[in-house]
Design an enzyme around this catalytic site. Structure first.
Site, PDB file in Angstrom:
ATOM      1  N   GLY A   1       6.368  -3.621  11.616  1.00  0.00           N
ATOM      2  CA  GLY A   1       5.133  -4.514  11.145  1.00  0.00           C
ATOM      3  C   GLY A   1       3.959  -4.266  12.401  1.00  0.00           C
ATOM      4  O   GLY A   1       2.752  -4.117  12.012  1.00  0.00           O
TER       5      GLY A   1
ATOM      6  N   GLN B   1      22.115   3.796  13.961  1.00  0.00           N
ATOM      7  CA  GLN B   1      22.646   5.555  13.690  1.00  0.00           C
ATOM      8  C   GLN B   1      20.739   5.230  13.133  1.00  0.00           C
ATOM      9  O   GLN B   1      20.184   6.133  12.578  1.00  0.00           O
ATOM     10  CB  GLN B   1      23.563   5.011  13.110  1.00  0.00           C
TER      11      GLN B   1
ATOM     12  N   GLU C   1      -8.832  23.331   6.261  1.00  0.00           N
ATOM     13  CA  GLU C   1      -8.134  25.050   6.203  1.00  0.00           C
ATOM     14  C   GLU C   1      -7.513  24.923   5.200  1.00  0.00           C
ATOM     15  O   GLU C   1      -6.655  26.356   5.475  1.00  0.00           O
ATOM     16  CB  GLU C   1      -8.142  25.055   7.755  1.00  0.00           C
ATOM     17  N   GLY C   2      -7.020  24.622   4.089  1.00  0.00           N
ATOM     18  CA  GLY C   2      -7.057  24.620   3.081  1.00  0.00           C
ATOM     19  C   GLY C   2      -5.535  24.178   2.970  1.00  0.00           C
ATOM     20  O   GLY C   2      -4.401  23.405   3.972  1.00  0.00           O
TER      21      GLY C   2
ATOM     22  N   ARG D   1      12.412  -2.297  21.992  1.00  0.00           N
ATOM     23  CA  ARG D   1      12.345  -3.534  20.622  1.00  0.00           C
ATOM     24  C   ARG D   1      13.842  -4.033  20.673  1.00  0.00           C
ATOM     25  O   ARG D   1      14.564  -3.011  20.235  1.00  0.00           O
ATOM     26  CB  ARG D   1      11.707  -2.395  19.367  1.00  0.00           C
TER      27      ARG D   1
ATOM     28  N   THR E   1     -16.826  20.336   9.604  1.00  0.00           N
ATOM     29  CA  THR E   1     -16.870  19.243  10.726  1.00  0.00           C
ATOM     30  C   THR E   1     -17.775  19.801  11.838  1.00  0.00           C
ATOM     31  O   THR E   1     -18.439  21.015  12.861  1.00  0.00           O
ATOM     32  CB  THR E   1     -14.830  20.347  11.560  1.00  0.00           C
TER      33      THR E   1
ATOM     34  N   SER F   1     -11.209  23.896  -2.576  1.00  0.00           N
ATOM     35  CA  SER F   1      -9.970  24.819  -2.514  1.00  0.00           C
ATOM     36  C   SER F   1     -10.332  26.654  -3.956  1.00  0.00           C
ATOM     37  O   SER F   1      -9.625  27.103  -2.414  1.00  0.00           O
ATOM     38  CB  SER F   1      -9.154  24.911  -3.458  1.00  0.00           C
TER      39      SER F   1
ATOM     40  N   SER G   1     -17.300  25.213   2.578  1.00  0.00           N
ATOM     41  CA  SER G   1     -16.784  24.356   1.551  1.00  0.00           C
ATOM     42  C   SER G   1     -18.422  24.188   0.967  1.00  0.00           C
ATOM     43  O   SER G   1     -18.927  23.386   1.831  1.00  0.00           O
ATOM     44  CB  SER G   1     -16.256  23.104   1.642  1.00  0.00           C
ATOM     45  N   GLU G   2     -18.020  23.915  -0.340  1.00  0.00           N
ATOM     46  CA  GLU G   2     -19.391  22.763  -1.030  1.00  0.00           C
ATOM     47  C   GLU G   2     -18.807  21.951  -2.211  1.00  0.00           C
ATOM     48  O   GLU G   2     -17.660  22.316  -2.591  1.00  0.00           O
ATOM     49  CB  GLU G   2     -20.549  24.089  -1.205  1.00  0.00           C
TER      50      GLU G   2
HETATM   51  N1  CAA Z   1      -8.280  38.232   4.846  1.00  0.00           N
HETATM   52  C1  CAA Z   1      -9.112  39.693   4.738  1.00  0.00           C
HETATM   53  N2  CAA Z   1      -9.308  39.214   3.620  1.00  0.00           N
HETATM   54  C2  CAA Z   1      -8.710  38.218   2.387  1.00  0.00           C
HETATM   55  C3  CAA Z   1      -7.997  37.215   2.897  1.00  0.00           C
HETATM   56  C4  CAA Z   1      -7.891  37.245   4.377  1.00  0.00           C
HETATM   57  N3  CAA Z   1      -6.139  36.346   5.058  1.00  0.00           N
HETATM   58  N4  CAA Z   1      -7.341  36.949   1.881  1.00  0.00           N
HETATM   59  C5  CAA Z   1      -8.202  36.976   0.973  1.00  0.00           C
HETATM   60  N5  CAA Z   1      -8.969  38.179   1.163  1.00  0.00           N
HETATM   61  C6  CAA Z   1      -9.803  39.225   0.086  1.00  0.00           C
HETATM   62  C7  CAA Z   1      -8.903  40.148  -0.432  1.00  0.00           C
HETATM   63  O1  CAA Z   1      -8.940  41.150  -0.156  1.00  0.00           O
HETATM   64  C8  CAA Z   1     -10.256  40.088  -1.466  1.00  0.00           C
HETATM   65  O2  CAA Z   1     -10.430  41.042  -1.923  1.00  0.00           O
HETATM   66  P1  CAA Z   1     -11.422  42.091  -2.592  1.00  0.00           P
HETATM   67  O3  CAA Z   1     -12.844  41.602  -2.988  1.00  0.00           O
HETATM   68  O4  CAA Z   1     -12.357  43.567  -1.928  1.00  0.00           O
HETATM   69  O5  CAA Z   1     -10.777  42.053  -2.889  1.00  0.00           O
HETATM   70  C9  CAA Z   1     -11.489  39.056  -1.711  1.00  0.00           C
HETATM   71  O6  CAA Z   1     -10.804  38.274  -0.050  1.00  0.00           O
HETATM   72  C10 CAA Z   1     -10.900  38.096  -2.159  1.00  0.00           C
HETATM   73  O7  CAA Z   1      -9.384  37.654  -2.440  1.00  0.00           O
HETATM   74  P2  CAA Z   1      -8.151  36.674  -3.456  1.00  0.00           P
HETATM   75  O8  CAA Z   1      -8.923  37.565  -4.792  1.00  0.00           O
HETATM   76  O9  CAA Z   1      -7.339  36.337  -2.980  1.00  0.00           O
HETATM   77  O10 CAA Z   1      -9.476  35.327  -3.357  1.00  0.00           O
HETATM   78  P3  CAA Z   1      -9.260  33.599  -4.243  1.00  0.00           P
HETATM   79  O11 CAA Z   1     -10.778  34.122  -4.768  1.00  0.00           O
HETATM   80  O12 CAA Z   1      -8.163  33.914  -5.295  1.00  0.00           O
HETATM   81  O13 CAA Z   1      -8.804  32.478  -3.087  1.00  0.00           O
HETATM   82  C11 CAA Z   1      -7.953  31.475  -1.586  1.00  0.00           C
HETATM   83  C12 CAA Z   1      -7.680  32.750  -2.273  1.00  0.00           C
HETATM   84  C13 CAA Z   1      -6.691  31.446  -0.464  1.00  0.00           C
HETATM   85  C14 CAA Z   1      -7.392  30.364  -2.450  1.00  0.00           C
HETATM   86  C15 CAA Z   1      -8.778  30.814  -0.800  1.00  0.00           C
HETATM   87  O14 CAA Z   1     -10.299  30.453  -2.059  1.00  0.00           O
HETATM   88  C16 CAA Z   1      -8.511  29.758  -0.045  1.00  0.00           C
HETATM   89  O15 CAA Z   1      -8.086  30.597   1.443  1.00  0.00           O
HETATM   90  N6  CAA Z   1      -8.875  28.728  -0.759  1.00  0.00           N
HETATM   91  C17 CAA Z   1      -8.795  27.149   0.970  1.00  0.00           C
HETATM   92  C18 CAA Z   1      -9.774  27.266   1.395  1.00  0.00           C
HETATM   93  C19 CAA Z   1      -9.999  26.831   2.537  1.00  0.00           C
HETATM   94  O16 CAA Z   1      -9.416  26.764   3.258  1.00  0.00           O
HETATM   95  N7  CAA Z   1     -11.351  25.905   3.041  1.00  0.00           N
HETATM   96  C20 CAA Z   1     -11.457  25.606   4.271  1.00  0.00           C
HETATM   97  C21 CAA Z   1     -12.641  25.293   4.932  1.00  0.00           C
HETATM   98  S1  CAA Z   1     -13.029  24.963   6.714  1.00  0.00           S
HETATM   99  C22 CAA Z   1     -12.318  24.094   6.707  1.00  0.00           C
HETATM  100  O17 CAA Z   1     -11.579  22.698   6.492  1.00  0.00           O
HETATM  101  C23 CAA Z   1     -12.770  24.486   8.616  1.00  0.00           C
HETATM  102  C24 CAA Z   1     -12.986  22.082   9.165  1.00  0.00           C
HETATM  103  O18 CAA Z   1     -13.973  21.474   8.551  1.00  0.00           O
HETATM  104  C25 CAA Z   1     -11.955  22.272   9.684  1.00  0.00           C
END
Ligand code: CAA
Length: 381
Positions: free
Chosen positions: A341, A280, A364-365, A269, A158, A132, A126-127
């Site tokens: 409370g 219930q 993670e999404g 309690r 994280t 998302s 992320s940046e």
């Molecule tokens: N596995 C492998 N490849 C995948 C895939 C998967 N599950 N999902 C997509 N791809 C590939 C696609 O096949 C596509 O490939 P090509 O370019 O070769 O055709 C490419 O990736 C792009 O796919 P999309 O067009 O579906 O991509 P998109 O830009 O529409 O994004 C999205 C899809 C699901 C919205 C994605 O951006 C996403 O998951 N966003 C959420 C981000 C996220 O979860 N961030 C978490 C940050 S980390 C974190 O939170 C950790 C922490 O600290 C606890």
């Protein structure tokens, strides 16, 4: 079909449960209040082999399944979600992709250290401009002879403060469409030009650090590239398919802690001359919490099992995270309501559970991203 755990899985779960009860549960409030995991925790986890659960034995791990990891993460998170997310990220977002996409040299260099807990791993996608919409990231790596030079700022990482190894996703080709020009780099924390920046002050999981990362002319040789150049987005997404099972397990763990606290309080309690568990209104809350939790756990185990079989688990892992994170928040809300409370004060740990649960619908999404992944998979079929 067999719903019973194998003897090995039962043993692993029981080991994690007794560690969580004895070591983590007593420290969880301290972790939250001091915004820091106690220094005794990581070595204790190393002693039990928790850092290398799913790392193959050939690289010093236990070579266990994703189902085993899910069981362990439920137990750890039931006691302390800050410790739980640290373990989840380390295992599923760092060890797993190195095992899957790394060269033999990269595996030899990193997996034994990660498995022993000598090095803790972090994942950085992320940046400021790309949460998302992960593919919109703008941090860059440009080629200079054999080397790559990384510049930019990453956010919401994280374990930023404790990690010794970061998997960082940056743009290596700005001329192609967003997802096609991204590469994953293995960045050791002591690389010149790499700096861990501002720490976020969070609503929950306060014991776990969340940081900005600054990349200021970080020079890396080609041996630091994970997978292929410009194929990093696929690695990031495939990795998150596994990571989301970890956060779903965390959610079930937090939800279970809420249910257990609620059952205990309902028996203790008294109001209107009797334990509130006799009413219930309270019984229905407990019944709904238990039902949602069991349903969520089945989805988690199914997703983990699919990943263990090498099958596509993307939709199932998103379904597990969607259901489990909603369940964690539902259980936390009901738990706080049952405690009334008292639950709204820090005399009871349920206010921490309420705060910790909230992040499961975000990282993670976010919940709506899980729905996008699920719906796209359904419409593709
Ligand atoms: N596995 C492998 N490849 C995948 C895939 C998967 N599950 N999902 C997509 N791809 C590939 C696609 O096949 C596509 O490939 P090509 O370019 O070769 O055709 C490419 O990736 C792009 O796919 P999309 O067009 O579906 O991509 P998109 O830009 O529409 O994004 C999205 C899809 C699901 C919205 C994605 O951006 C996403 O998951 N966003 C959420 C981000 C996220 O979860 N961030 C978490 C940050 S980390 C974190 O939170 C950790 C922490 O600290 C606890």
């Amino acid at each position: 079909m067999d719903f019973a755990l194998t003897e090995e899985l039962s043993m692993v779960r029981d080991m994690a449960r007794s560690f969580a009860d004895d070591h983590l549960m007593p420290l969880a409030t301290q972790h939250d209040r001091q915004a820091k995991i106690d220094p005794s925790v990581f070595p204790a986890m190393a002693e039990l082999g928790l850092w290398g659960l799913t790392v193959p034995e050939a690289y010093g791990g236990s070579g266990l399944s994703n189902v085993a990891l899910a069981l362990v993460l439920e137990e750890v998170n039931r006691a302390c979600a800050a410790t739980g997310v640290t373990l989840s990220v380390h295992s599923s977002l760092v060890c797993a992709p190195i095992d899957k996409w790394g060269t033999e040299e990269q595996k030899q260099a990193w997996l034994p250290k990660l498995a022993s807990g000598e090095v803790i791993g972090a994942y950085s996608l992320s940046e400021a401009v790309s949460g998302s919409d992960a593919a919109a990231l703008v941090a860059t790596a440009t080629q200079d002879g054999d080397e790559w030079v990384l510049n930019g700022t990453k956010l919401w990482v994280t374990t930023g403060e404790q990690a010794g190894l970061f998997i960082i996703y940056v743009r290596t080709d700005p001329t192609v469409s967003k997802a096609k020009g991204i590469t994953a780099f293995l960045v050791p924390a002591d690389t010149p030009g790499f700096e861990v920046g501002k720490a976020e002050k969070k609503t929950g999981i306060r014991g776990s650090s969340t940081n900005e990362l600054i990349l200021n002319g970080v020079r890396l040789g080609p041996e630091h590239i994970l997978g292929e150049v410009n194929r990093g987005f696929h690695i990031a997404m495939d990795t998150l398919d596994g990571g989301r099972i970890g956060i779903a397990s965390q959610s079930v763990g937090i939800g279970r802690a809420c249910l257990e606290a609620s059952i205990k309080y309902s028996k203790e309690r008294e109001q209107f001359g009797q334990p509130i568990g006799n009413f219930q209104a309270i019984q229905w809350k407990l019944a709904d919490m238990s039902t949602h939790l069991d349903a969520a756990r089945f989805l988690v185990h199914h997703a983990a099992w699919l990943r263990d079989q090498g099958q596509d688990c993307g939709r199932m892992s998103s379904q597990a995270k969607l259901m489990a994170s909603k369940t964690a928040n539902f259980c936390a809300d009901e738990c706080l309501q049952i405690h009334g409370g008292a639950g709204y004060t820090d005399d009871f740990h349920v206010e921490r559970l309420f705060r910790d649960a909230r992040i499961t619908e975000i990282y993670e999404g976010a919940t709506d991203i899980q729905r996008i992944v699920i719906a796209r998979s359904l419409l593709r079929a």
